[in-house]
Scaffold this motif. Structure first.
Motif, mmCIF file in Angstrom:
data_model
loop_
_atom_site.group_PDB
_atom_site.id
_atom_site.type_symbol
_atom_site.label_atom_id
_atom_site.label_comp_id
_atom_site.label_asym_id
_atom_site.label_seq_id
_atom_site.Cartn_x
_atom_site.Cartn_y
_atom_site.Cartn_z
ATOM 1 N N ILE A 142 0.893 -1.014 0.067
ATOM 2 C CA ILE A 142 -0.087 0.007 0.073
ATOM 3 C C ILE A 142 0.845 1.389 -0.023
ATOM 4 O O ILE A 142 0.268 2.279 -0.091
ATOM 5 C CB ILE A 142 -1.039 0.090 0.976
ATOM 6 N N THR A 143 2.156 1.083 0.204
ATOM 7 C CA THR A 143 2.910 2.370 0.065
ATOM 8 C C THR A 143 3.444 2.697 -1.540
ATOM 9 O O THR A 143 4.094 3.445 -1.631
ATOM 10 C CB THR A 143 4.422 2.186 0.943
ATOM 11 N N GLN A 144 3.032 1.651 -2.180
ATOM 12 C CA GLN A 144 3.267 1.953 -3.771
ATOM 13 C C GLN A 144 2.144 2.343 -4.281
ATOM 14 O O GLN A 144 1.298 1.526 -4.792
ATOM 15 C CB GLN A 144 4.073 0.682 -4.189
ATOM 16 N N PRO A 145 1.847 3.567 -4.850
ATOM 17 C CA PRO A 145 0.642 4.233 -5.381
ATOM 18 C C PRO A 145 0.426 3.212 -6.851
ATOM 19 O O PRO A 145 -0.663 3.179 -7.057
ATOM 20 C CB PRO A 145 0.982 5.673 -5.617
ATOM 21 N N ALA A 171 -4.318 -2.997 7.140
ATOM 22 C CA ALA A 171 -2.678 -2.955 6.984
ATOM 23 C C ALA A 171 -2.150 -1.983 8.087
ATOM 24 O O ALA A 171 -2.582 -0.820 7.782
ATOM 25 C CB ALA A 171 -2.269 -2.904 5.482
ATOM 26 N N GLY A 172 -1.095 -2.365 8.737
ATOM 27 C CA GLY A 172 -0.478 -1.611 9.323
ATOM 28 C C GLY A 172 0.931 -2.096 10.112
ATOM 29 O O GLY A 172 0.922 -3.324 10.026
ATOM 30 N N VAL A 173 1.685 -1.403 10.514
ATOM 31 C CA VAL A 173 3.027 -1.766 10.955
ATOM 32 C C VAL A 173 3.463 -1.194 12.420
ATOM 33 O O VAL A 173 3.067 -0.006 12.482
ATOM 34 C CB VAL A 173 4.328 -1.703 9.778
ATOM 35 N N CYS A 174 4.145 -1.776 13.171
ATOM 36 C CA CYS A 174 4.993 -1.091 14.267
ATOM 37 C C CYS A 174 6.494 -1.676 14.252
ATOM 38 O O CYS A 174 6.769 -2.826 14.786
ATOM 39 C CB CYS A 174 4.133 -1.642 15.619
ATOM 40 N N VAL A 175 7.059 -0.599 13.584
ATOM 41 C CA VAL A 175 8.645 -1.155 13.065
ATOM 42 C C VAL A 175 9.512 -0.819 14.389
ATOM 43 O O VAL A 175 10.720 -0.949 14.126
ATOM 44 C CB VAL A 175 8.971 -0.273 11.946
ATOM 45 N N ARG A 189 9.379 7.810 10.282
ATOM 46 C CA ARG A 189 8.913 7.582 8.765
ATOM 47 C C ARG A 189 8.195 6.206 8.363
ATOM 48 O O ARG A 189 7.164 6.215 7.483
ATOM 49 C CB ARG A 189 10.060 8.180 7.880
ATOM 50 N N GLY A 190 8.855 5.159 8.794
ATOM 51 C CA GLY A 190 8.284 3.623 8.537
ATOM 52 C C GLY A 190 6.888 3.562 8.904
ATOM 53 O O GLY A 190 6.025 3.322 8.168
ATOM 54 N N CYS A 191 6.711 4.314 9.916
ATOM 55 C CA CYS A 191 5.218 4.030 10.357
ATOM 56 C C CYS A 191 4.309 5.024 9.766
ATOM 57 O O CYS A 191 3.124 4.451 9.391
ATOM 58 C CB CYS A 191 5.186 4.365 11.932
ATOM 59 N N MET A 192 4.552 6.024 9.510
ATOM 60 C CA MET A 192 3.893 6.934 8.748
ATOM 61 C C MET A 192 3.588 6.403 7.254
ATOM 62 O O MET A 192 2.499 6.706 6.880
ATOM 63 C CB MET A 192 4.524 8.218 8.722
ATOM 64 N N GLU A 193 4.567 5.922 6.828
ATOM 65 C CA GLU A 193 4.527 5.426 5.631
ATOM 66 C C GLU A 193 3.496 4.457 5.156
ATOM 67 O O GLU A 193 2.572 4.601 4.322
ATOM 68 C CB GLU A 193 5.921 5.015 5.017
ATOM 69 N N VAL A 194 3.339 3.429 6.153
ATOM 70 C CA VAL A 194 2.420 2.517 6.018
ATOM 71 C C VAL A 194 1.077 2.779 6.624
ATOM 72 O O VAL A 194 -0.120 2.767 6.117
ATOM 73 C CB VAL A 194 2.784 1.120 6.636
ATOM 74 N N ASN A 195 1.187 3.274 8.004
ATOM 75 C CA ASN A 195 -0.203 3.372 8.734
ATOM 76 C C ASN A 195 -0.897 4.747 8.364
ATOM 77 O O ASN A 195 -2.298 4.607 8.217
ATOM 78 C CB ASN A 195 0.109 3.454 10.203
#
Length: 407
Positions: A142-145, A171-175, A189-195
């Motif tokens: 979902i991070t790839q438009p 979909a979500g992550v806790c990195v 940035r990783g959390c913001m990118e996915v969540n």
């Protein structure tokens, strides 16, 4: 049996019905149900006082019958919409809530579009083997438009002229884990990118299909997006951004007839939460990327304890995902779905304390149920020891001065 004894037993019956109803409401309550819970308690007190006034047996019997009738109406299962012809798009179905929900909805007769990160992974294989031909599996990051856009085209091709009934943003992550100061910028940035950005991209992309069908959006969020859970700053910040976006969307889509709901689950074993190797990898990554001065001030023991506490908390989380899956189903089929749902043990109580108690009590409650840290940062430990030595020296000087005065 005389009239007095009959009134007493009817009184006990009425009281039992009301008290039982109150307990049921309390056990299933969430913050938005508090006003109705207070009203139910008030009705219980009123009926108890009326019955205690030794009302005539006939009147007591009438009150009892009316109470039972009202209780049966209140406790009846709510109406649900038919499943037939409804299509649902779910993100993050490799494991956890998304995987379990995809299987449940497929078994109920929904047309399910399930996205996975790895089309050859174990989660995708289980979906293929256990679900019907109605389920469509889509490999989407979902991070790839571009992948999200391709998923839209594939979904539209399958649906034809039919619109999409619902989007389940799961979909979500806790990195990472750790204090806000210790958390790496790459983790934020990783959390913001996915969540946030990933969910934003999917939601905007599929909105035309949802508006066409006057459907609904269901988003899995987290209490950490609204409450200050220790050591979850990066994850909580991404969920807070998501909550505000979804809540704004709810207002804007109301004229279109699109219903928007958010689900706040308690702790469950999902994704990487119980993967020891994952936590160890995150721990080593944090230690290797912290600045030497910051690591010196906090100490490696402090960081390691945080990792151990997260692992311990993850192991104690529930493996039964049905409370969340049931809530998703309810939000999809309720004629008037709630704006907010609280799914899982303890989360309703946590929100009640957070909403109605002073912050000092709420903060202590969070610290008690989440991470009970014992190790203090190294720099604080040294400062505390220095203060203790100074206090002892001051006591000795004070005692000597008192002795001199006596002499």
């Amino acid at each position: 049996m005389d009239a007095c004894a009959l009134s007493f037993w009817i009184y006990m019956g009425v009281l039992s019905v009301f008290v039982g109803g109150t307990l049921k409401k309390f056990l299933a309550s969430h913050v938005s149900a508090v006003p109705s819970l207070v009203a139910w308690l008030g009705a219980t007190l009123l009926v108890e006082r009326l019955c205690a006034m030794c009302m005539p047996a006939v009147l007591a019997l009438a009150v009892f019958c009316a109470t039972c009738w009202l209780y049966s109406l209140w406790s009846a299962p709510p109406p649900v919409l038919p499943v037939e012809g409804k299509a649902v798009f779910i993100t993050g179905c490799d494991s956890g809530f998304g995987h379990a929900t995809a299987r449940r909805l497929d078994a109920m007769g929904f047309q399910v579009f399930a996205t996975v990160l790895d089309a050859d992974g174990e989660g995708a294989k289980r979906l293929r083997s256990s679900c019907s031909s109605r389920l469509t599996l889509l490999q989407v990051d979902i991070t790839q438009p571009q992948q999200v856009q391709q998923a839209l085209l594939n979904t539209k091709a399958k649906l034809g002229i039919k619109g999409l009934w619902a989007l389940v943003n799961n979909a979500g992550v806790c990195v990472n884990f750790g204090d806000a100061e210790l958390s790496l910028m790459s983790c934020y940035r990783g959390c913001m990118e996915v969540n946030f950005f990933g969910t934003l991209c999917v939601t905007k992309t599929f909105l035309p299909l949802l508006r066409q069908n006057k459907g609904r959006i269901v988003t899995i969020s987290s209490p950490s997006g609204e409450q200050p859970f220790p050591c979850l700053a990066s994850y909580g910040a991404s969920k807070a951004a998501l909550n505000l976006f979804i809540n704004t969307l709810r207002h804007e889509l109301e004229p279109w007839g699109v219903k928007v709901s958010t689900i706040f689950p308690s702790a469950f074993k999902t994704g990487q939460s119980s993967n020891t190797e994952y936590w160890e990898k995150q721990h080593q990554c944090l230690l290797q990327n912290l600045s030497p001065s910051l690591l010196e001030e906090y100490g490696e023991d402090y960081v390691t304890e945080t990792k151990d506490l997260f692992q311990k908390f993850a192991k104690s989380a529930s493996e039964d995902l049905s409370p969340v899956v049931n809530t998703i189903v309810e939000s999809l089929l309720a004629p008037q779905p709630r704006v907010r749902y609280y799914a899982g043990p303890g989360v309703g109580l946590m929100y009640f304390i957070y909403s109605y108690f002073p912050l000092s009590i709420s903060d202590k409650f969070l610290q008690k149920i989440f991470l009970k840290k014992k190790v203090v940062p190294r720099a604080l430990g040294k400062q505390n020891e220095l203060n203790r030595i100074n206090d002892n020296n001051n006591d000795i000087i004070s005692n000597n001065n008192n002795i001199s005065r006596i002499e």
